[in-house]
Design a protein around this motif. Sequence first.
Motif, PDB file in Angstrom:
ATOM      1  N   GLY B  84       0.815  -1.209   0.000  1.00 18.90           N
ATOM      2  CA  GLY B  84       0.000   0.000   0.000  1.00 18.90           C
ATOM      3  C   GLY B  84       0.848   1.258   0.000  1.00 18.90           C
ATOM      4  O   GLY B  84       0.454   2.286  -0.552  1.00 18.90           O
ATOM      5  N   ARG B  85       2.001   1.185   0.624  1.00 15.85           N
ATOM      6  CA  ARG B  85       2.861   2.368   0.712  1.00 15.85           C
ATOM      7  C   ARG B  85       3.936   2.377  -0.349  1.00 15.85           C
ATOM      8  O   ARG B  85       4.769   3.298  -0.379  1.00 15.85           O
ATOM      9  CB  ARG B  85       3.515   2.421   2.096  1.00 15.85           C
ATOM     10  CG  ARG B  85       2.483   2.518   3.203  1.00 15.85           C
ATOM     11  CD  ARG B  85       3.127   2.397   4.555  1.00 15.85           C
ATOM     12  NE  ARG B  85       4.005   3.508   4.818  1.00 15.85           N
ATOM     13  CZ  ARG B  85       3.716   4.525   5.634  1.00 15.85           C
ATOM     14  NH1 ARG B  85       2.591   4.572   6.247  1.00 15.85           N
ATOM     15  NH2 ARG B  85       4.582   5.491   5.828  1.00 15.85           N
ATOM     16  N   GLY B  86       3.975   1.360  -1.212  1.00 13.55           N
ATOM     17  CA  GLY B  86       4.991   1.311  -2.254  1.00 13.55           C
ATOM     18  C   GLY B  86       6.389   1.144  -1.686  1.00 13.55           C
ATOM     19  O   GLY B  86       7.357   1.746  -2.160  1.00 13.55           O
ATOM     20  N   VAL B  87       6.495   0.334  -0.640  1.00 12.23           N
ATOM     21  CA  VAL B  87       7.796   0.089  -0.015  1.00 12.23           C
ATOM     22  C   VAL B  87       8.218  -1.353  -0.322  1.00 12.23           C
ATOM     23  O   VAL B  87       7.415  -2.272  -0.205  1.00 12.23           O
ATOM     24  CB  VAL B  87       7.717   0.284   1.521  1.00 12.23           C
ATOM     25  CG1 VAL B  87       9.008  -0.154   2.204  1.00 12.23           C
ATOM     26  CG2 VAL B  87       7.408   1.736   1.847  1.00 12.23           C
ATOM     27  N   VAL B  88       9.477  -1.526  -0.757  1.00 10.00           N
ATOM     28  CA  VAL B  88       9.979  -2.869  -1.014  1.00 10.00           C
ATOM     29  C   VAL B  88      10.782  -3.326   0.200  1.00 10.00           C
ATOM     30  O   VAL B  88      11.780  -2.699   0.568  1.00 10.00           O
ATOM     31  CB  VAL B  88      10.881  -2.891  -2.270  1.00 10.00           C
ATOM     32  CG1 VAL B  88      11.519  -4.262  -2.440  1.00 10.00           C
ATOM     33  CG2 VAL B  88      10.070  -2.536  -3.504  1.00 10.00           C
ATOM     34  N   PRO B 116      15.780   5.950  -1.359  1.00  6.93           N
ATOM     35  CA  PRO B 116      15.830   6.056   0.106  1.00  6.93           C
ATOM     36  C   PRO B 116      15.822   4.654   0.730  1.00  6.93           C
ATOM     37  O   PRO B 116      15.093   3.774   0.274  1.00  6.93           O
ATOM     38  CB  PRO B 116      14.540   6.798   0.471  1.00  6.93           C
ATOM     39  CG  PRO B 116      13.925   7.227  -0.823  1.00  6.93           C
ATOM     40  CD  PRO B 116      14.515   6.427  -1.924  1.00  6.93           C
ATOM     41  N   ILE B 117      16.671   4.466   1.728  1.00  3.87           N
ATOM     42  CA  ILE B 117      16.759   3.164   2.392  1.00  3.87           C
ATOM     43  C   ILE B 117      16.552   3.352   3.885  1.00  3.87           C
ATOM     44  O   ILE B 117      17.110   4.273   4.484  1.00  3.87           O
ATOM     45  CB  ILE B 117      18.148   2.509   2.146  1.00  3.87           C
ATOM     46  CG1 ILE B 117      18.342   2.241   0.649  1.00  3.87           C
ATOM     47  CG2 ILE B 117      18.299   1.203   2.943  1.00  3.87           C
ATOM     48  CD1 ILE B 117      19.695   1.631   0.295  1.00  3.87           C
ATOM     49  N   SER B 118      15.729   2.491   4.483  1.00  3.84           N
ATOM     50  CA  SER B 118      15.677   2.446   5.941  1.00  3.84           C
ATOM     51  C   SER B 118      15.923   1.000   6.356  1.00  3.84           C
ATOM     52  O   SER B 118      15.755   0.081   5.563  1.00  3.84           O
ATOM     53  CB  SER B 118      14.346   2.979   6.472  1.00  3.84           C
ATOM     54  OG  SER B 118      13.275   2.353   5.823  1.00  3.84           O
ATOM     55  N   VAL B 119      16.360   0.841   7.597  1.00  3.70           N
ATOM     56  CA  VAL B 119      16.866  -0.470   8.019  1.00  3.70           C
ATOM     57  C   VAL B 119      16.276  -0.873   9.371  1.00  3.70           C
ATOM     58  O   VAL B 119      16.213  -0.065  10.298  1.00  3.70           O
ATOM     59  CB  VAL B 119      18.416  -0.447   8.114  1.00  3.70           C
ATOM     60  CG1 VAL B 119      18.946  -1.801   8.586  1.00  3.70           C
ATOM     61  CG2 VAL B 119      19.037  -0.073   6.774  1.00  3.70           C
ATOM     62  N   PRO B 165       8.657   4.364   6.430  1.00  2.00           N
ATOM     63  CA  PRO B 165       9.451   4.499   5.207  1.00  2.00           C
ATOM     64  C   PRO B 165       8.683   5.200   4.086  1.00  2.00           C
ATOM     65  O   PRO B 165       7.466   5.064   3.978  1.00  2.00           O
ATOM     66  CB  PRO B 165       9.754   3.043   4.816  1.00  2.00           C
ATOM     67  CG  PRO B 165       8.758   2.214   5.520  1.00  2.00           C
ATOM     68  CD  PRO B 165       8.354   2.962   6.751  1.00  2.00           C
ATOM     69  N   ALA B 166       9.427   5.943   3.275  1.00  2.00           N
ATOM     70  CA  ALA B 166       8.809   6.748   2.210  1.00  2.00           C
ATOM     71  C   ALA B 166       8.374   5.867   1.050  1.00  2.00           C
ATOM     72  O   ALA B 166       8.890   4.768   0.839  1.00  2.00           O
ATOM     73  CB  ALA B 166       9.809   7.793   1.722  1.00  2.00           C
ATOM     74  N   HIS B 167       7.421   6.391   0.267  1.00  2.00           N
ATOM     75  CA  HIS B 167       6.981   5.710  -0.953  1.00  2.00           C
ATOM     76  C   HIS B 167       8.181   5.529  -1.885  1.00  2.00           C
ATOM     77  O   HIS B 167       8.991   6.430  -2.037  1.00  2.00           O
ATOM     78  CB  HIS B 167       5.904   6.558  -1.642  1.00  2.00           C
ATOM     79  CG  HIS B 167       5.352   5.910  -2.876  1.00  2.00           C
ATOM     80  ND1 HIS B 167       4.324   4.998  -2.841  1.00  2.00           N
ATOM     81  CD2 HIS B 167       5.711   6.038  -4.176  1.00  2.00           C
ATOM     82  CE1 HIS B 167       4.067   4.585  -4.065  1.00  2.00           C
ATOM     83  NE2 HIS B 167       4.891   5.202  -4.904  1.00  2.00           N
ATOM     84  N   GLY B 168       8.290   4.362  -2.506  1.00  2.00           N
ATOM     85  CA  GLY B 168       9.391   4.118  -3.442  1.00  2.00           C
ATOM     86  C   GLY B 168      10.710   3.808  -2.763  1.00  2.00           C
ATOM     87  O   GLY B 168      11.756   3.782  -3.415  1.00  2.00           O
ATOM     88  N   SER B 169      10.665   3.568  -1.446  1.00  2.00           N
ATOM     89  CA  SER B 169      11.930   3.310  -0.740  1.00  2.00           C
ATOM     90  C   SER B 169      12.138   1.814  -0.498  1.00  2.00           C
ATOM     91  O   SER B 169      11.237   1.001  -0.700  1.00  2.00           O
ATOM     92  CB  SER B 169      11.963   4.069   0.593  1.00  2.00           C
ATOM     93  OG  SER B 169      11.029   3.509   1.500  1.00  2.00           O
ATOM     94  N   ALA B 272      12.094  -0.730  -9.201  1.00  2.00           N
ATOM     95  CA  ALA B 272      11.400  -0.271 -10.415  1.00  2.00           C
ATOM     96  C   ALA B 272      10.228  -1.193 -10.738  1.00  2.00           C
ATOM     97  O   ALA B 272       9.148  -0.734 -11.119  1.00  2.00           O
ATOM     98  CB  ALA B 272      12.376  -0.216 -11.584  1.00  2.00           C
ATOM     99  N   ALA B 273      10.426  -2.503 -10.566  1.00  2.00           N
ATOM    100  CA  ALA B 273       9.357  -3.469 -10.845  1.00  2.00           C
ATOM    101  C   ALA B 273       8.170  -3.201  -9.943  1.00  2.00           C
ATOM    102  O   ALA B 273       7.015  -3.389 -10.323  1.00  2.00           O
ATOM    103  CB  ALA B 273       9.869  -4.891 -10.630  1.00  2.00           C
ATOM    104  N   ASP B 274       8.453  -2.730  -8.740  1.00  2.00           N
ATOM    105  CA  ASP B 274       7.396  -2.448  -7.791  1.00  2.00           C
ATOM    106  C   ASP B 274       6.602  -1.199  -8.187  1.00  2.00           C
ATOM    107  O   ASP B 274       5.414  -1.096  -7.938  1.00  2.00           O
ATOM    108  CB  ASP B 274       8.020  -2.231  -6.408  1.00  2.00           C
ATOM    109  CG  ASP B 274       6.976  -2.287  -5.319  1.00  2.00           C
ATOM    110  OD1 ASP B 274       6.447  -3.377  -5.101  1.00  2.00           O
ATOM    111  OD2 ASP B 274       6.679  -1.239  -4.720  1.00  2.00           O
ATOM    112  N   ARG B 275       7.313  -0.253  -8.791  1.00  2.00           N
ATOM    113  CA  ARG B 275       6.646   1.003  -9.150  1.00  2.00           C
ATOM    114  C   ARG B 275       5.753   0.825 -10.362  1.00  2.00           C
ATOM    115  O   ARG B 275       4.785   1.551 -10.531  1.00  2.00           O
ATOM    116  CB  ARG B 275       7.699   2.083  -9.456  1.00  2.00           C
ATOM    117  CG  ARG B 275       8.315   2.657  -8.184  1.00  2.00           C
ATOM    118  CD  ARG B 275       9.472   3.573  -8.515  1.00  2.00           C
ATOM    119  NE  ARG B 275      10.107   4.057  -7.292  1.00  2.00           N
ATOM    120  CZ  ARG B 275      11.282   4.654  -7.265  1.00  2.00           C
ATOM    121  NH1 ARG B 275      11.972   4.836  -8.387  1.00  2.00           N
ATOM    122  NH2 ARG B 275      11.793   5.065  -6.131  1.00  2.00           N
TER     123      ARG B 275
END
Lengths: 80, 276
Positions: B84-88, B116-119, B165-169, B272-275
């Motif tokens: 839903g948030r576009g986070v992989v 953007p990466i979060s861990v 985490p941000a969208h696309g991150s 990219a595949a996720d977007r």
Amino acid sequence: MHELGLARNIAAIVREHARGRAVREVRVAIGPLACVERPALEFCWGLVTENSDIAQVRLGFLEAEGDTFVVREMEFMEDA
Amino acid sequence: MCGTCGCADPANEVSMTDTATGQKVILNGGHGHSHDHGHSHEHHHPGHDEPHTHGPQGEVIPLEIAVLDKNDRFAAENRGWFEGRGVVALNLVSSPGSGKTTLLEATIRALAGEIPISVIEGDQMTANDAERIKQAGARAIQINTGAGCHLEADMVARAARTLDPAHGSLLMIENVGNLVCPAMFDLGERMKVAVISTTEGEDKPIKYPHMFRAVDLVVINKIDLAPHVDFDENACRANIASVNPEAEVLCLSAKTGAGMDAWCARLRDIVAADRS
């Protein structure tokens, strides 16, 4: 070591579905790829249920395929 | 029971430390492990209406409930939340010392300003790894599992919501260093990535087949050390293929940077595949 967590999960499922009735045995189905050691699970079942409200519940094993790991059935004590 | 399993031991607490604020939250103290929150089953009918048979001893009711049902439900929630948030989300698994954290540091630096990466860092004790990630420039949450040998989906749910985490991150989940238990616990990730290092030898995949069967991608790290430790890359690849023919394999050195381009390109593809 994760067998201890698994035994706790099985105990929670037994309590939830027994609804206070006395259970004789809970039977779990374990496939060869489930990554679960029966002796370790049996040992942990003893630890988890010891001196508890489900101390009398035996843990039984059933054969299964693949990575199956489910609580398949539960047998109650005969109603007095 | 507590004396035997260590339940009452403070070392068995599961905690979460946010490196941005330094705030530490206890996720489950001593008793009442994370699975015993008492979330009720939706199929809880009043009365006695389950199908049942009478065995030689007493009544038998079929249940067919996955033993990891609760974890699986948290994982499914996480998966939906990430989608839903576009986070992989990637679940990194390995033995201790294979270089997961070093790989993450190098990845954060390589993709800075781009993805953007979060861990989420999982270890039994210390916030050392989360501090390293923070120093590398990414947002990090440390989960300490105490006596626990793996991360579970509800821990990840709490940490992910705090990280926001941000969208696309990319959300990298560094699991507890252990090639056994983490294989069983779905966290809601897009895929599991195994990291092995040349110093561990070529046969880890066949020694721990359950884990290598569960992953989509294997990173062979410390490839710069291969000649010094007589590491046979082809033998290692053959071992991986023997337990998981579908797994993709990338060789790299997080320290020297060799092979990092291919790894980063793979991450770009996944995002990219996720977007799309």
